[in-house]
Design an enzyme around this catalytic site. Sequence first.
Site, PDB file in Angstrom:
ATOM      1  N   HIS A 174      -4.214   1.246   7.797  1.00 19.41           N
ATOM      2  CA  HIS A 174      -3.222   1.426   7.495  1.00 19.41           C
ATOM      3  C   HIS A 174      -2.949   2.979   6.469  1.00 19.41           C
ATOM      4  CE1 HIS A 174       0.983   0.779   7.755  1.00 19.41           C
ATOM      5  NE2 HIS A 174       1.475   1.794   7.455  1.00 19.41           N
ATOM      6  N   GLU A 175      -3.848   2.550   5.296  1.00 21.09           N
ATOM      7  CA  GLU A 175      -3.225   3.764   4.120  1.00 21.09           C
ATOM      8  C   GLU A 175      -4.481   4.960   4.826  1.00 21.09           C
ATOM      9  OE1 GLU A 175      -0.610   3.427   2.931  1.00 21.09           O
ATOM     10  OE2 GLU A 175      -0.802   1.466   2.909  1.00 21.09           O
TER      11      GLU A 175
ATOM     12  N   GLY B 180       0.980  -1.480  -0.201  1.00 20.45           N
ATOM     13  CA  GLY B 180       0.079  -0.385   0.312  1.00 20.45           C
ATOM     14  C   GLY B 180       0.842   0.859   0.015  1.00 20.45           C
TER      15      GLY B 180
ATOM     16  N   CYS C 254       6.077  -0.385   7.968  1.00 23.53           N
ATOM     17  CA  CYS C 254       5.274   0.975   7.691  1.00 23.53           C
ATOM     18  C   CYS C 254       6.916   1.674   5.905  1.00 23.53           C
ATOM     19  CB  CYS C 254       5.294   1.770   7.822  1.00 23.53           C
ATOM     20  SG  CYS C 254       4.870   3.618   7.082  1.00 23.53           S
ATOM     21  N   LEU C 255       5.960   2.132   4.894  1.00 18.33           N
ATOM     22  CA  LEU C 255       8.091   1.586   3.996  1.00 18.33           C
ATOM     23  C   LEU C 255       8.126   3.588   4.365  1.00 18.33           C
ATOM     24  CD1 LEU C 255       5.813   1.097   0.734  1.00 18.33           C
ATOM     25  CD2 LEU C 255       7.292   0.160   1.686  1.00 18.33           C
TER      26      LEU C 255
ATOM     27  N   HIS D 299      -2.863   7.146   7.233  1.00 19.88           N
ATOM     28  CA  HIS D 299      -1.616   8.115   6.237  1.00 19.88           C
ATOM     29  C   HIS D 299      -2.385   9.049   6.730  1.00 19.88           C
ATOM     30  CE1 HIS D 299       2.218   6.018   6.622  1.00 19.88           C
ATOM     31  NE2 HIS D 299       1.780   4.933   6.099  1.00 19.88           N
TER      32      HIS D 299
ATOM     33  N   GLN E 126       2.752  10.063   2.074  1.00 28.31           N
ATOM     34  CA  GLN E 126       3.943   9.010   2.180  1.00 28.31           C
ATOM     35  C   GLN E 126       4.994   9.523   0.615  1.00 28.31           C
ATOM     36  OE1 GLN E 126       1.883   4.718   3.034  1.00 28.31           O
ATOM     37  NE2 GLN E 126       4.074   5.348   3.977  1.00 28.31           N
TER      38      GLN E 126
HETATM   39  O1  K1U Z   1       1.456   2.101   3.397  1.00 25.85           O
HETATM   40  C1  K1U Z   1       2.353   1.998   3.824  1.00 25.85           C
HETATM   41  O2  K1U Z   1       3.625   2.217   4.684  1.00 25.85           O
HETATM   42  C2  K1U Z   1       2.910   0.574   3.106  1.00 25.85           C
HETATM   43  C3  K1U Z   1       2.480  -0.624   3.966  1.00 25.85           C
HETATM   44  C4  K1U Z   1       1.366  -1.680   4.333  1.00 25.85           C
HETATM   45  C5  K1U Z   1       0.778  -2.246   5.642  1.00 25.85           C
HETATM   46  C6  K1U Z   1       1.936  -2.863   5.672  1.00 25.85           C
HETATM   47  C7  K1U Z   1       1.527  -3.675   7.015  1.00 25.85           C
HETATM   48  C8  K1U Z   1       0.071  -3.702   6.825  1.00 25.85           C
HETATM   49  C9  K1U Z   1      -0.405  -3.545   6.857  1.00 25.85           C
HETATM   50  C10 K1U Z   1      -0.057  -2.046   5.581  1.00 25.85           C
HETATM   51  C11 K1U Z   1       3.782  -1.527   3.221  1.00 25.85           C
HETATM   52  O3  K1U Z   1       3.370  -2.288   2.308  1.00 25.85           O
HETATM   53  S1  K1U Z   1       4.876  -2.679   4.645  1.00 25.85           S
HETATM   54  C12 K1U Z   1       5.718  -3.758   3.947  1.00 25.85           C
HETATM   55  C13 K1U Z   1       5.281  -4.932   3.362  1.00 25.85           C
HETATM   56  O4  K1U Z   1       4.742  -5.382   2.615  1.00 25.85           O
HETATM   57  C14 K1U Z   1       4.613  -5.480   4.817  1.00 25.85           C
HETATM   58  C15 K1U Z   1       5.246  -5.780   6.084  1.00 25.85           C
HETATM   59  C16 K1U Z   1       4.658  -5.971   6.447  1.00 25.85           C
HETATM   60  C17 K1U Z   1       3.480  -7.025   6.430  1.00 25.85           C
HETATM   61  C18 K1U Z   1       2.988  -7.341   5.318  1.00 25.85           C
HETATM   62  C19 K1U Z   1       3.250  -6.486   4.330  1.00 25.85           C
HETATM   63 ZN    ZN Z   2       2.758   2.994   5.629  1.00 27.50          ZN
END
Ligand code: K1U
Ligand code: ZN
Length: 177
Positions: A130-131, A46, A88-89, A134, A51
């Site tokens: 999560h998005e 996401g 979170c990225l 943000h 971001q």
């Molecule tokens: O918005 C962001 O920072 C992207 C984030 C979204 C997200 C990850 C995990 C749960 C909810 C939302 C990411 O993509 S972080 C990287 C990722 O792919 C990931 C990390 C942990 C669990 C699952 C995926």
């Molecule tokens: Zn995030």
Amino acid sequence: MAVRDLHLLGSAVLRQQSGPVAEVGEETRQLIDDLFETMDAARGIGLAANQVGVASRVAVVGAEGERLVMVNPVITSTEGSDRAEEGCLSIPEVYADVTRPARIVLEALGRDGQPYRLEAEGLLARAIQHEIDHLDGILFLDHLSALKRQLLVSRYRREHRGEGIIKTIRPEHARPE
Ligand code: K1U
Ligand code: ZN
């Protein structure tokens, strides 16, 4: 389409309340395409517009086989509770378990500007929440206890000292074609 730079913890735009999109025009469609390209390059599931430094209510999700565009998204109902790990990225290499509603109903505009409604659960529901957080200036760390948050933030600052608050996604981090 372009891979845009990511804003990291410490960048003020991540704490801003993003403003609604008045009309889904060419600028918004370009932003959506760039968000998908940046999300894929960074291997995320996401990405929200703030971001990449744009404080508009636009986000994308790519999870569980869905490629979701969310413009002016609203969660209209929630049910249950679920705990799972999030990252979170904008806060690289930090992970923690977060409790959120398990099932949600989302209402948003798509890339064509048309409204849609979606029922989601599992990782898709988590990523949507999560998005949308943000877009309201909320980070997943804000769902943790103050103690846990302070611990993770201190470790993050120590491990990323001197790296700045903007990250360019380098080709070696990109998904192979
Ligand atoms: O918005 C962001 O920072 C992207 C984030 C979204 C997200 C990850 C995990 C749960 C909810 C939302 C990411 O993509 S972080 C990287 C990722 O792919 C990931 C990390 C942990 C669990 C699952 C995926
Ligand atoms: Zn995030």
